[in-house]
Motif scaffolding. Structure first.
Motif, PDB file in Angstrom:
ATOM      1  N   ASP A  39       0.863  -1.229   0.022  1.00 29.86           N
ATOM      2  CA  ASP A  39       0.070   0.056   0.031  1.00 29.86           C
ATOM      3  C   ASP A  39       0.997   1.328  -0.073  1.00 29.86           C
ATOM      4  O   ASP A  39       0.580   2.274  -0.732  1.00 29.86           O
ATOM      5  CB  ASP A  39      -0.866   0.125   1.175  1.00 29.86           C
ATOM      6  CG  ASP A  39      -2.026   1.169   1.151  1.00 29.86           C
ATOM      7  OD1 ASP A  39      -2.588   1.194   0.067  1.00 29.86           O
ATOM      8  OD2 ASP A  39      -2.233   1.711   2.135  1.00 29.86           O
ATOM      9  N   PHE A  40       1.951   1.159   0.656  1.00 33.53           N
ATOM     10  CA  PHE A  40       2.759   2.375   0.850  1.00 33.53           C
ATOM     11  C   PHE A  40       3.553   2.571  -0.508  1.00 33.53           C
ATOM     12  O   PHE A  40       3.524   3.430  -1.055  1.00 33.53           O
ATOM     13  CB  PHE A  40       4.043   1.969   1.747  1.00 33.53           C
ATOM     14  CG  PHE A  40       5.074   2.974   1.952  1.00 33.53           C
ATOM     15  CD1 PHE A  40       4.974   4.308   2.629  1.00 33.53           C
ATOM     16  CD2 PHE A  40       6.154   2.545   1.503  1.00 33.53           C
ATOM     17  CE1 PHE A  40       5.945   5.272   2.392  1.00 33.53           C
ATOM     18  CE2 PHE A  40       7.362   3.590   1.359  1.00 33.53           C
ATOM     19  CZ  PHE A  40       7.134   4.941   1.936  1.00 33.53           C
ATOM     20  N   LYS A  41       3.899   1.428  -1.342  1.00 31.64           N
ATOM     21  CA  LYS A  41       4.672   1.649  -2.480  1.00 31.64           C
ATOM     22  C   LYS A  41       3.583   2.071  -3.614  1.00 31.64           C
ATOM     23  O   LYS A  41       4.023   2.781  -4.400  1.00 31.64           O
ATOM     24  CB  LYS A  41       5.116   0.044  -2.712  1.00 31.64           C
ATOM     25  CG  LYS A  41       5.533   0.027  -4.385  1.00 31.64           C
ATOM     26  CD  LYS A  41       6.641   0.550  -4.526  1.00 31.64           C
ATOM     27  CE  LYS A  41       7.316   0.083  -6.011  1.00 31.64           C
ATOM     28  NZ  LYS A  41       6.619   1.151  -7.061  1.00 31.64           N
ATOM     29  N   ARG A  42       2.416   1.535  -3.510  1.00 33.01           N
ATOM     30  CA  ARG A  42       1.286   1.990  -4.587  1.00 33.01           C
ATOM     31  C   ARG A  42       0.951   3.492  -4.234  1.00 33.01           C
ATOM     32  O   ARG A  42       1.013   4.257  -5.232  1.00 33.01           O
ATOM     33  CB  ARG A  42       0.168   1.168  -4.261  1.00 33.01           C
ATOM     34  CG  ARG A  42      -0.794   1.396  -5.419  1.00 33.01           C
ATOM     35  CD  ARG A  42      -2.231   0.430  -5.394  1.00 33.01           C
ATOM     36  NE  ARG A  42      -2.762   0.661  -4.255  1.00 33.01           N
ATOM     37  CZ  ARG A  42      -2.797  -0.219  -2.963  1.00 33.01           C
ATOM     38  NH1 ARG A  42      -2.163  -1.265  -3.189  1.00 33.01           N
ATOM     39  NH2 ARG A  42      -3.389   0.070  -1.957  1.00 33.01           N
ATOM     40  N   LYS A  43       0.958   3.922  -3.051  1.00 33.60           N
ATOM     41  CA  LYS A  43       0.669   5.479  -2.834  1.00 33.60           C
ATOM     42  C   LYS A  43       1.742   6.348  -3.142  1.00 33.60           C
ATOM     43  O   LYS A  43       1.511   7.332  -3.748  1.00 33.60           O
ATOM     44  CB  LYS A  43      -0.074   5.685  -1.559  1.00 33.60           C
ATOM     45  CG  LYS A  43      -1.577   4.844  -1.436  1.00 33.60           C
ATOM     46  CD  LYS A  43      -2.230   5.129  -0.155  1.00 33.60           C
ATOM     47  CE  LYS A  43      -3.649   4.637  -0.053  1.00 33.60           C
ATOM     48  NZ  LYS A  43      -4.261   4.641   1.192  1.00 33.60           N
ATOM     49  N   LEU A  44       3.031   5.658  -2.709  1.00 34.19           N
ATOM     50  CA  LEU A  44       4.078   6.688  -3.005  1.00 34.19           C
ATOM     51  C   LEU A  44       4.234   6.748  -4.587  1.00 34.19           C
ATOM     52  O   LEU A  44       4.576   7.960  -5.279  1.00 34.19           O
ATOM     53  CB  LEU A  44       5.281   5.777  -2.410  1.00 34.19           C
ATOM     54  CG  LEU A  44       6.715   6.933  -2.297  1.00 34.19           C
ATOM     55  CD1 LEU A  44       6.443   7.860  -1.263  1.00 34.19           C
ATOM     56  CD2 LEU A  44       7.659   5.887  -1.942  1.00 34.19           C
ATOM     57  N   GLY A  45       4.032   5.809  -5.293  1.00 32.52           N
ATOM     58  CA  GLY A  45       4.063   5.976  -6.670  1.00 32.52           C
ATOM     59  C   GLY A  45       2.985   6.742  -7.283  1.00 32.52           C
ATOM     60  O   GLY A  45       3.274   7.425  -8.449  1.00 32.52           O
TER      61      GLY A  45
END
Length: 100
Positions: A39-45
């Motif tokens: 979730d962190f990776k997706r939203k950071l992207g």
């Protein structure tokens, strides 16, 4: 809440929120053996498009964007005044320019 969602230089609080969620899971979820930061990776992207997908990225660049996003999302200044840069006169010292 300390998140500044109105800062035009920030991410609308997305980076601060998702980073806080990740840190909470790391520290508070005692039952989990593994925590996937998907979730962190997706939203950071979404906040920083150069980090979308799964291409290899420069960690230093990622940390710089993460820290800048956190800084802007947590900045308490709501209206940043425009400050014109002082012009240096010939032979003027750094101290004299700083005093202006």
């Amino acid at each position: 809440s300390e998140i500044n969602k109105d800062n035009f230089q920030g991410t609308g609080g997305v980076v601060a929120t998702v980073f806080g969620d990740l840190v909470n899971r790391l520290w508070l979820d005692k039952e989990a053996d593994v925590i996937k930061p998907s979730d962190f990776k997706r939203k950071l992207g979404k906040a920083f498009p150069q980090f979308q997908g799964y291409d290899q990225q420069d960690l230093q660049e990622l940390l710089a964007f993460l820290l800048d996003g956190l800084h802007e999302d947590l900045n308490r200044v709501t209206k940043k005044p425009y400050v014109e840069a002082a012009e240096r006169k010939d032979g003027e010292s750094d101290e004299a320019v700083a005093m202006e």
